[in-house]
Design an enzyme around this catalytic site. Structure first.
Site, PDB file in Angstrom:
ATOM      1  N   ARG A   1       0.815  -1.232   0.000  1.00 51.33           N
ATOM      2  CA  ARG A   1       0.000   0.000   0.000  1.00 51.33           C
ATOM      3  C   ARG A   1       0.846   1.279   0.000  1.00 51.33           C
ATOM      4  NH1 ARG A   1      -3.096  -2.922   4.007  1.00 51.33           N
ATOM      5  NH2 ARG A   1      -4.715  -4.090   2.916  1.00 51.33           N
TER       6      ARG A   1
ATOM      7  N   LYS B   1       2.661  11.263 -11.516  1.00 47.07           N
ATOM      8  CA  LYS B   1       1.772  10.404 -12.313  1.00 47.07           C
ATOM      9  C   LYS B   1       2.506   9.097 -12.583  1.00 47.07           C
ATOM     10  CE  LYS B   1      -1.268  13.477 -14.903  1.00 47.07           C
ATOM     11  NZ  LYS B   1      -1.624  13.969 -16.245  1.00 47.07           N
TER      12      LYS B   1
ATOM     13  N   GLU C   1       8.566  17.431 -25.256  1.00 44.25           N
ATOM     14  CA  GLU C   1       7.972  17.798 -23.957  1.00 44.25           C
ATOM     15  C   GLU C   1       8.545  19.115 -23.443  1.00 44.25           C
ATOM     16  OE1 GLU C   1       5.360  16.336 -22.947  1.00 44.25           O
ATOM     17  OE2 GLU C   1       5.493  14.151 -22.914  1.00 44.25           O
TER      18      GLU C   1
ATOM     19  N   LYS D   1       6.578  22.822 -14.538  1.00 47.87           N
ATOM     20  CA  LYS D   1       5.776  21.657 -14.133  1.00 47.87           C
ATOM     21  C   LYS D   1       5.507  21.688 -12.624  1.00 47.87           C
ATOM     22  CE  LYS D   1       4.671  16.917 -14.671  1.00 47.87           C
ATOM     23  NZ  LYS D   1       4.782  15.661 -15.369  1.00 47.87           N
TER      24      LYS D   1
ATOM     25  N   GLU E   1      -4.925  16.741 -11.034  1.00 47.11           N
ATOM     26  CA  GLU E   1      -5.530  17.115 -12.315  1.00 47.11           C
ATOM     27  C   GLU E   1      -7.054  17.247 -12.255  1.00 47.11           C
ATOM     28  OE1 GLU E   1      -3.510  15.554 -15.820  1.00 47.11           O
ATOM     29  OE2 GLU E   1      -5.417  15.572 -16.870  1.00 47.11           O
TER      30      GLU E   1
ATOM     31  N   ARG F   1      -3.858  21.251 -14.242  1.00 44.16           N
ATOM     32  CA  ARG F   1      -2.791  20.323 -14.655  1.00 44.16           C
ATOM     33  C   ARG F   1      -3.010  19.753 -16.052  1.00 44.16           C
ATOM     34  NH1 ARG F   1       0.450  15.672 -11.182  1.00 44.16           N
ATOM     35  NH2 ARG F   1       1.651  14.925 -12.972  1.00 44.16           N
TER      36      ARG F   1
ATOM     37  N   ASN G   1      -0.992  18.368 -20.856  1.00 42.83           N
ATOM     38  CA  ASN G   1      -1.278  17.362 -21.878  1.00 42.83           C
ATOM     39  C   ASN G   1      -1.447  17.968 -23.267  1.00 42.83           C
ATOM     40  OD1 ASN G   1      -1.274  14.944 -20.321  1.00 42.83           O
ATOM     41  ND2 ASN G   1      -3.142  15.679 -19.347  1.00 42.83           N
TER      42      ASN G   1
ATOM     43  N   HIS H   1      -1.133  15.812 -26.329  1.00 41.86           N
ATOM     44  CA  HIS H   1      -1.190  14.416 -25.900  1.00 41.86           C
ATOM     45  C   HIS H   1      -2.459  13.696 -26.335  1.00 41.86           C
ATOM     46  CE1 HIS H   1       2.209  15.752 -23.583  1.00 41.86           C
ATOM     47  NE2 HIS H   1       2.351  14.592 -22.975  1.00 41.86           N
TER      48      HIS H   1
ATOM     49  N   HIS I   1      -1.483  10.429 -27.894  1.00 42.63           N
ATOM     50  CA  HIS I   1      -1.797   9.113 -27.328  1.00 42.63           C
ATOM     51  C   HIS I   1      -2.529   8.246 -28.350  1.00 42.63           C
ATOM     52  CE1 HIS I   1      -1.502  10.436 -22.802  1.00 42.63           C
ATOM     53  NE2 HIS I   1      -0.338  10.276 -23.380  1.00 42.63           N
TER      54      HIS I   1
ATOM     55  N   HIS J   1       6.797   8.287 -27.606  1.00 44.01           N
ATOM     56  CA  HIS J   1       5.820   9.185 -26.954  1.00 44.01           C
ATOM     57  C   HIS J   1       6.034  10.640 -27.404  1.00 44.01           C
ATOM     58  CE1 HIS J   1       3.193  10.786 -23.866  1.00 44.01           C
ATOM     59  NE2 HIS J   1       4.167  11.586 -23.462  1.00 44.01           N
TER      60      HIS J   1
HETATM   61  P1  NAD Z   1      11.787   5.251 -22.436  1.00 47.43           P
HETATM   62  O1  NAD Z   1      11.686   5.128 -20.995  1.00 47.43           O
HETATM   63  O2  NAD Z   1      11.300   4.136 -23.281  1.00 47.43           O
HETATM   64  O3  NAD Z   1      13.322   5.526 -22.803  1.00 47.43           O
HETATM   65  C1  NAD Z   1      13.675   5.691 -24.147  1.00 47.43           C
HETATM   66  C2  NAD Z   1      14.801   4.733 -24.581  1.00 47.43           C
HETATM   67  O4  NAD Z   1      16.051   5.263 -24.172  1.00 47.43           O
HETATM   68  C3  NAD Z   1      14.726   3.340 -23.983  1.00 47.43           C
HETATM   69  O5  NAD Z   1      15.169   2.409 -24.924  1.00 47.43           O
HETATM   70  C4  NAD Z   1      15.712   3.421 -22.823  1.00 47.43           C
HETATM   71  O6  NAD Z   1      16.219   2.174 -22.452  1.00 47.43           O
HETATM   72  C5  NAD Z   1      16.775   4.298 -23.416  1.00 47.43           C
HETATM   73  N1  NAD Z   1      17.553   5.078 -22.456  1.00 47.43           N
HETATM   74  C6  NAD Z   1      17.110   5.711 -21.360  1.00 47.43           C
HETATM   75  N2  NAD Z   1      18.081   6.446 -20.819  1.00 47.43           N
HETATM   76  C7  NAD Z   1      19.180   6.261 -21.582  1.00 47.43           C
HETATM   77  C8  NAD Z   1      20.502   6.785 -21.544  1.00 47.43           C
HETATM   78  N3  NAD Z   1      20.860   7.682 -20.638  1.00 47.43           N
HETATM   79  N4  NAD Z   1      21.365   6.356 -22.478  1.00 47.43           N
HETATM   80  C9  NAD Z   1      20.984   5.480 -23.447  1.00 47.43           C
HETATM   81  N5  NAD Z   1      19.743   4.985 -23.564  1.00 47.43           N
HETATM   82  C10 NAD Z   1      18.856   5.378 -22.628  1.00 47.43           C
HETATM   83  O7  NAD Z   1      11.062   6.570 -22.978  1.00 47.43           O
HETATM   84  P2  NAD Z   1      10.920   8.038 -22.394  1.00 47.43           P
HETATM   85  O8  NAD Z   1      10.806   8.902 -23.584  1.00 47.43           O
HETATM   86  O9  NAD Z   1      11.937   8.351 -21.381  1.00 47.43           O
HETATM   87  O10 NAD Z   1       9.531   7.984 -21.625  1.00 47.43           O
HETATM   88  C11 NAD Z   1       8.327   7.765 -22.314  1.00 47.43           C
HETATM   89  C12 NAD Z   1       7.297   7.285 -21.330  1.00 47.43           C
HETATM   90  O11 NAD Z   1       7.072   8.296 -20.346  1.00 47.43           O
HETATM   91  C13 NAD Z   1       5.962   6.975 -21.951  1.00 47.43           C
HETATM   92  O12 NAD Z   1       5.493   5.740 -21.480  1.00 47.43           O
HETATM   93  C14 NAD Z   1       5.075   8.100 -21.457  1.00 47.43           C
HETATM   94  O13 NAD Z   1       3.739   7.720 -21.359  1.00 47.43           O
HETATM   95  C15 NAD Z   1       5.680   8.403 -20.126  1.00 47.43           C
HETATM   96  N6  NAD Z   1       5.394   9.747 -19.643  1.00 47.43           N
HETATM   97  C16 NAD Z   1       4.932   9.880 -18.373  1.00 47.43           C
HETATM   98  C17 NAD Z   1       4.704  11.125 -17.847  1.00 47.43           C
HETATM   99  C18 NAD Z   1       4.268  11.276 -16.425  1.00 47.43           C
HETATM  100  O14 NAD Z   1       3.915  12.384 -16.028  1.00 47.43           O
HETATM  101  N7  NAD Z   1       4.316  10.229 -15.623  1.00 47.43           N
HETATM  102  C19 NAD Z   1       4.939  12.267 -18.623  1.00 47.43           C
HETATM  103  C20 NAD Z   1       5.416  12.106 -19.922  1.00 47.43           C
HETATM  104  C21 NAD Z   1       5.650  10.835 -20.416  1.00 47.43           C
HETATM  105  N1  GLY Z   2       2.731  14.825 -18.291  1.00 47.41           N
HETATM  106  C1  GLY Z   2       1.531  15.417 -17.887  1.00 47.41           C
HETATM  107  C2  GLY Z   2       1.394  15.526 -16.411  1.00 47.41           C
HETATM  108  O1  GLY Z   2       2.279  15.152 -15.662  1.00 47.41           O
HETATM  109  O2  GLY Z   2       0.390  15.975 -15.952  1.00 47.41           O
END
Ligand code: NAD
Ligand code: GLY
Length: 367
Positions: A124, A146, A188, A230, A240, A244, A248, A251, A255, A268
């Site tokens: 939890r 998030k 982003e 942010k 949100e 907030r 997006n 997005h 998405h 993404h």
């Molecule tokens: P990712 O986590 O898939 O990383 C991208 C690629 O880069 C992967 O292959 C990873 O292994 C590689 N990588 C990471 N760091 C590296 C480094 N320093 N050197 C070499 N390779 C490296 O993608 P991302 O773009 O980081 O994240 C996308 C995800 O984030 C999506 O699932 C999206 O929905 C999510 N997201 C979440 C929020 C939130 O608020 N929680 C906001 C925006 C995006």
């Molecule tokens: N990436 C959108 C949020 O964190 O609200």
């Protein structure tokens, strides 16, 4: 904190925390000084990132945690699902981790979102730390709490709001990031200009080539300013209920692209990039911005090496397929899609738009 580090605070009453932005922060035990003490920590990473940075993190935290476990997830958006989440719970339980165990998310947004969700639900709720290693994760996904996994029918549909105790953005980790991923992160970064800060948009226009060349000073400014914006938004609307949603921007279309193409085909950030052009064009057609603004944003996105047109998801009825996918968006209300639109540069609004107009935008902006 070393002189090459800066700290952005996120103010959430009992859940406030710091975002450290620095060079080499991952090496320093002092970075992790304020964390709760515990017998064990679990580093969650993936098969690409762990060989690069897990030993460094392990060494920096070993004085705080007598036992440091590690679990490696398969790499990719396609693995952001229940099966992979289960690997984290398996590691926690097979190592008899208790409720004080601190989880460390070492990786991009995929590792961060899954580790956060695991931390929210294991016993939890256990503490977790974000150590983002992609630009996208440093400027967005690691901040704000998030956490989620994908469902085949919709992106990030299963998750929780759960804040980390600390975010550590070590700019040096961006050196090993593939260029395509750097560009995806810039999507982003760019979004913060149109929704909240015209000066930042101006700065991005004059600095985009420096960012693409990984100039450390430019990256430091981009990460810090993105985190400041942010943090300001999330501090006012953590869950949100209103404001907030502006984060997006792009997005809703993005998405749909990710889900429609199959997770991992478009990154993404790439979906968000094309989605921002579509959302800007929809804003123009609703009379909120002029054509010059749409052209300005589109040009910046192109200079960041990002797509400015969406893919065709269905040759027979492309707009219909986008609309079908967008109705599953978390901002939808009673089946009505709500878009983040630009109401003059630097200001965003969230509102619905007539399907016919959205269809026109999709037809104009895809292919
Ligand atoms: P990712 O986590 O898939 O990383 C991208 C690629 O880069 C992967 O292959 C990873 O292994 C590689 N990588 C990471 N760091 C590296 C480094 N320093 N050197 C070499 N390779 C490296 O993608 P991302 O773009 O980081 O994240 C996308 C995800 O984030 C999506 O699932 C999206 O929905 C999510 N997201 C979440 C929020 C939130 O608020 N929680 C906001 C925006 C995006
Ligand atoms: N990436 C959108 C949020 O964190 O609200």
């Amino acid at each position: 904190m070393s002189s090459r580090e800066e700290c952005v605070s996120i103010d959430l009453e009992g859940r406030s925390y710091n975002i450290v932005v620095g060079e080499g922060s991952l090496h320093a035990a002092t970075t992790f000084e304020g964390l709760p003490s515990a017998h064990a920590a679990l580093i969650v990473s993936n098969t690409t990132i762990a060989p690069l940075y897990a030993a460094t993190l392990r060494s920096a935290i070993k004085s705080r945690f007598p036992v440091v476990h590690e679990v490696l997830l398969p790499d990719g958006e396609a693995y952001k699902n229940w099966e992979t989440l289960q690997l984290i719970f398996d590691a926690l339980l097979s190592n008899a981790c208790d409720r004080k165990t601190v989880l460390f998310a070492l990786g991009g947004g995929v590792v961060g979102d899954m580790t956060g969700f695991a931390a929210a639900s294991y016993m939890r709720g256990v503490p977790f730390v974000q150590v983002p290693t992609t630009l996208l994760a440093q400027v967005d996904s690691s901040v704000g709490g998030k956490t989620a996994i994908n469902h085949p029918q919709g992106k990030n549909m299963i998750g929780a709001f759960y804040q980390p105790r600390l975010v550590v953005c070590d700019l040096a980790t961006l050196d090993s990031l593939p260029l395509r991923e750097l560009s995806a992160g810039l999507a982003e970064v760019i979004k913060y200009g149109p929704i909240a800060d015209v000066d930042f948009l101006d700065w991005l226009e004059s600095s985009i080539e420096d960012l693409m060349a990984r100039d450390r000073a430019a990256l430091a400014h981009a990460v810090r300013r993105s985190c400041e914006i942010k943090a300001w938004v999330v501090s006012q609307d953590e869950k949100e209920t209103g404001l907030r949603a502006i984060l997006n921007f792009g997005h809703t279309f993005g998405h749909a692209i990710e889900a429609g193409m199959g997770y991992g085909v478009w990154l993404h950030g790439e979906g968000v990039a094309a989605g921002m052009v579509m959302a800007a064009e929809l804003s123009r057609r609703l009379g909120l911005v002029d054509a010059a603004f749409v052209e300005r944003l589109t040009a910046l996105i192109a200079r960041a090496g990002l797509p400015t047109k969406g893919p065709v998801l269905d040759a027979a009825d492309n707009a219909g397929r986008y609309l079908e996918l967008m109705r599953i968006d978390k901002k939808s209300e009673g089946g009505e899609i709500r878009f983040v639109l630009i109401d003059g540069p630097g200001k965003a609004v969230v509102r619905a738009a007539p399907d016919a107009l959205v269809r026109e935008v999709i037809d104009a902006c895809c292919g």
